[in-house]
Design an enzyme around this catalytic site. Structure first.
Site, PDB file in Angstrom:
ATOM      1  N   GLY A   1       6.603   5.971  -1.643  1.00 50.26           N
ATOM      2  CA  GLY A   1       7.099   6.823  -2.719  1.00 50.26           C
ATOM      3  C   GLY A   1       6.589   6.300  -4.047  1.00 50.26           C
ATOM      4  O   GLY A   1       5.511   5.705  -4.118  1.00 50.26           O
TER       5      GLY A   1
ATOM      6  N   HIS B   1      -6.180   6.233   3.518  1.00 52.61           N
ATOM      7  CA  HIS B   1      -5.792   7.624   3.282  1.00 52.61           C
ATOM      8  C   HIS B   1      -6.802   8.403   2.438  1.00 52.61           C
ATOM      9  O   HIS B   1      -6.513   9.496   1.979  1.00 52.61           O
ATOM     10  CB  HIS B   1      -4.364   7.751   2.713  1.00 52.61           C
ATOM     11  CG  HIS B   1      -4.074   6.952   1.471  1.00 52.61           C
ATOM     12  ND1 HIS B   1      -2.939   6.175   1.349  1.00 52.61           N
ATOM     13  CD2 HIS B   1      -4.739   6.822   0.305  1.00 52.61           C
ATOM     14  CE1 HIS B   1      -2.914   5.612   0.153  1.00 52.61           C
ATOM     15  NE2 HIS B   1      -3.993   5.995  -0.499  1.00 52.61           N
TER      16      HIS B   1
ATOM     17  N   GLY C   1       3.225  12.157  -3.617  1.00 51.69           N
ATOM     18  CA  GLY C   1       2.369  13.115  -4.321  1.00 51.69           C
ATOM     19  C   GLY C   1       2.875  13.381  -5.720  1.00 51.69           C
ATOM     20  O   GLY C   1       4.087  13.455  -5.965  1.00 51.69           O
TER      21      GLY C   1
ATOM     22  N   ILE D   1       1.398  -3.673  -5.691  1.00 54.33           N
ATOM     23  CA  ILE D   1       1.834  -4.681  -4.729  1.00 54.33           C
ATOM     24  C   ILE D   1       3.352  -4.742  -4.832  1.00 54.33           C
ATOM     25  O   ILE D   1       3.897  -4.775  -5.938  1.00 54.33           O
ATOM     26  CB  ILE D   1       1.246  -6.069  -5.036  1.00 54.33           C
ATOM     27  CG1 ILE D   1      -0.287  -6.036  -4.964  1.00 54.33           C
ATOM     28  CG2 ILE D   1       1.803  -7.131  -4.087  1.00 54.33           C
ATOM     29  CD1 ILE D   1      -0.947  -7.290  -5.523  1.00 54.33           C
TER      30      ILE D   1
ATOM     31  N   HIS E   1      -1.108  -1.268  -2.029  1.00 50.02           N
ATOM     32  CA  HIS E   1      -1.886  -0.028  -2.045  1.00 50.02           C
ATOM     33  C   HIS E   1      -3.101  -0.249  -2.932  1.00 50.02           C
ATOM     34  O   HIS E   1      -2.983  -0.550  -4.119  1.00 50.02           O
ATOM     35  CB  HIS E   1      -1.011   1.105  -2.623  1.00 50.02           C
ATOM     36  CG  HIS E   1      -1.750   2.373  -2.895  1.00 50.02           C
ATOM     37  ND1 HIS E   1      -1.395   3.242  -3.920  1.00 50.02           N
ATOM     38  CD2 HIS E   1      -2.822   2.944  -2.294  1.00 50.02           C
ATOM     39  CE1 HIS E   1      -2.200   4.283  -3.918  1.00 50.02           C
ATOM     40  NE2 HIS E   1      -3.090   4.118  -2.946  1.00 50.02           N
TER      41      HIS E   1
ATOM     42  N   HIS F   1       0.215  11.021   2.567  1.00 51.71           N
ATOM     43  CA  HIS F   1      -0.083   9.638   2.182  1.00 51.71           C
ATOM     44  C   HIS F   1       0.921   9.098   1.185  1.00 51.71           C
ATOM     45  O   HIS F   1       0.828   7.940   0.782  1.00 51.71           O
ATOM     46  CB  HIS F   1      -1.495   9.539   1.609  1.00 51.71           C
ATOM     47  CG  HIS F   1      -1.625   9.925   0.163  1.00 51.71           C
ATOM     48  ND1 HIS F   1      -1.095  11.080  -0.357  1.00 51.71           N
ATOM     49  CD2 HIS F   1      -2.261   9.293  -0.878  1.00 51.71           C
ATOM     50  CE1 HIS F   1      -1.381  11.153  -1.652  1.00 51.71           C
ATOM     51  NE2 HIS F   1      -2.087  10.087  -1.990  1.00 51.71           N
ATOM     52  N   GLY F   2       1.869   9.914   0.769  1.00 54.30           N
ATOM     53  CA  GLY F   2       2.855   9.464  -0.200  1.00 54.30           C
ATOM     54  C   GLY F   2       3.699  10.627  -0.672  1.00 54.30           C
ATOM     55  O   GLY F   2       3.735  11.689  -0.041  1.00 54.30           O
TER      56      GLY F   2
ATOM     57  N   HIS G   1      -2.120   2.130  -7.846  1.00 59.56           N
ATOM     58  CA  HIS G   1      -2.220   0.984  -6.945  1.00 59.56           C
ATOM     59  C   HIS G   1      -1.098  -0.020  -7.264  1.00 59.56           C
ATOM     60  O   HIS G   1      -0.730  -0.183  -8.425  1.00 59.56           O
ATOM     61  CB  HIS G   1      -3.588   0.319  -7.061  1.00 59.56           C
ATOM     62  CG  HIS G   1      -4.691   1.203  -6.578  1.00 59.56           C
ATOM     63  ND1 HIS G   1      -6.022   0.990  -6.912  1.00 59.56           N
ATOM     64  CD2 HIS G   1      -4.688   2.310  -5.801  1.00 59.56           C
ATOM     65  CE1 HIS G   1      -6.771   1.931  -6.343  1.00 59.56           C
ATOM     66  NE2 HIS G   1      -5.972   2.736  -5.672  1.00 59.56           N
TER      67      HIS G   1
ATOM     68  N   MET H   1       7.256   3.973  -7.790  1.00 63.48           N
ATOM     69  CA  MET H   1       7.588   2.574  -8.036  1.00 63.48           C
ATOM     70  C   MET H   1       9.089   2.323  -8.165  1.00 63.48           C
ATOM     71  O   MET H   1       9.506   1.176  -8.358  1.00 63.48           O
ATOM     72  CB  MET H   1       6.862   2.069  -9.279  1.00 63.48           C
ATOM     73  CG  MET H   1       7.248   2.770 -10.565  1.00 63.48           C
ATOM     74  SD  MET H   1       6.217   2.275 -11.974  1.00 63.48           S
ATOM     75  CE  MET H   1       6.753   0.599 -12.278  1.00 63.48           C
TER      76      MET H   1
END
Length: 399
Positions: A305, A272, A331, A165, A184, A328-329, A163, A307
């Site tokens: 993607g 997601h 992965g 910001i 997220h 969703h990203g 997760h 960080m």
């Protein structure tokens, strides 16, 4: 790309990546899912990887049934983003102060609030439905009754793990340098508590006794167990949506306090890890997206993607072969444990150069090298989405 079909399954399992590139554990999970009698079909996203019961990056359409493991334990986890009127030229050279201001406004990691947020005191937050939402807590599974106070204090908090910001800059095009805000997060601990209780109930039901994997246990339509799960599921999905809305409003306030001239576009938000009632080929199905977003025709979504690599705002193409879904990203390509064994804090600093973020041992498992190449993931789903904006983070907050 066009999809491939995984062989030896009863229901079609359509794969938007090279089937031979899927890790063996995940491939076996997908075959197990494809054998279930309730499954109409499965769409596998290019960020696919092994998960508990059901594979992360899988979209499963079921008739008159739903598997809690196919949703995931962080019910309603997802993304929110908003484009601002600011540009890179408005930002200071040193972004540490902005990062710390965000961390002061929004608890991260295991931290929670000492007092529940009051929606009426948050600038820009939609006020509708809050009282009714919290009243419905008493209808949830009895096992979470003691967690109401914790759930209230965790509203508007980020959590840890993957997760985040971020403050991002748009790359290329006429809006190059435009500042975006992105985050997220999900339903925090309360979604996990509800998910695990219902997964345990499902495993004990007689119709699940012969499954190839008991973690794939399902609830059947028309049963009290299904009704109870769906009630708690919808509530947890709403919790996740409201949690992101609170954080995004607080984030916008932090930025507005520092840049009073700022204005904001309409936010984009997408789950997601969730369930939706949808219809394909005239058949009503319950679609679970675990590590996948809805990508209906014209719908905006967010594919992040890692960080240090950036994210994408996308527009769905409504591809029904994929149940109108997309990844969703990026992965993960290695587990958290493997990442910690493979990389050092020096590696983290190198791979996040130019990003104002934590660069200590506590986030090495989130290093960009632990994730798949987001560019390659996007290239494998050009028939699912089109890119609207490419964003690169300059600030990243993690728990």
């Amino acid at each position: 790309m066009t999809y491939a079909v995984l062989p030896s399954t009863r229901a079609p399992v359509r794969v938007w990546t090279d089937p031979y590139s899927i890790e063996p554990q995940a491939a076996q999970q997908l075959r197990n899912i494809g054998t279930l009698p309730w499954v109409q079909g499965v769409a596998v996203m290019p960020d696919v990887h092994f998960g508990k019961g059901a594979t992360v990056g899988s979209v499963i359409a079921m008739r008159q049934a739903v598997s809690p493991a196919a949703v995931g334990v962080d019910i309603g986890c997802g993304m929110s983003a908003v484009r601002t009127s600011l540009t890179a030229a408005d930002l200071p050279d040193d972004l540490a102060g902005l990062r710390h201001a965000i961390e002061d406004a929004i608890p991260v990691g295991f931290a929670q609030r000492k007092k529940a947020v009051n929606p009426r005191r948050i600038w820009g937050l939609a006020q509708a439905g809050w009282d009714d939402f919290w009243r419905r807590f008493t209808d949830l599974h009895a096992g979470v009754a003691r967690l109401e106070g914790r759930a209230m204090n965790q509203m508007g908090t980020l959590g840890g793990g993957n997760h985040f910001i971020e403050v991002c800059l748009e790359q290329g095009g006429v809006d190059a340098g435009r500042v975006w805000l992105m985050l997220h997060s999900g339903s925090r601990n309360i979604g996990k508590e509800l998910a695990e209780r219902h997964m345990a109930i499902a495993r004990r039901l007689p119709h699940n006794s012969a499954l190839p994997d008991r973690d794939l246990a399902v609830f059947l339509a028309g049963t009290a167990e299904m009704d109870a799960y769906r009630r708690d599921l919808w509530w947890a999905q709403e919790y996740a949506r409201r949690n992101r809305a609170v954080m995004l409003a607080l984030l916008c306030t932090v930025v507005r306090d520092r840049f009073p001239q700022v204005s904001y576009d309409e936010p984009i938000s997408c789950h997601h890890n969730y369930v939706a009632e949808e219809t394909y080929d005239g058949v009503e199905v319950l679609v679970t997206r675990k590590g996948a977003i809805r990508a209906g025709a014209g719908e905006l979504g967010i594919i992040p993607g890692s960080m240090g690599t950036g994210s994408y705002i996308v527009r769905g193409k409504g591809n029904e072969a994929a149940y109108c879904s997309a990844s969703h990203g990026a992965g993960r390509r290695m587990s958290r444990g493997q990442a910690k064994r493979s990389f050092t804090t020096d590696d983290l600093a190198t791979q996040t150069a130019g990003v104002e973020c934590r660069k200590d041992a506590g986030v090495v498992d989130e290093i960009p090298g632990a994730y798949k190449d987001i560019e390659a993931v996007l290239a494998q789903q050009t028939d699912l989405v089109e890119v609207v904006a490419h964003l690169k983070q300059v600030v990243c907050v993690k728990g």
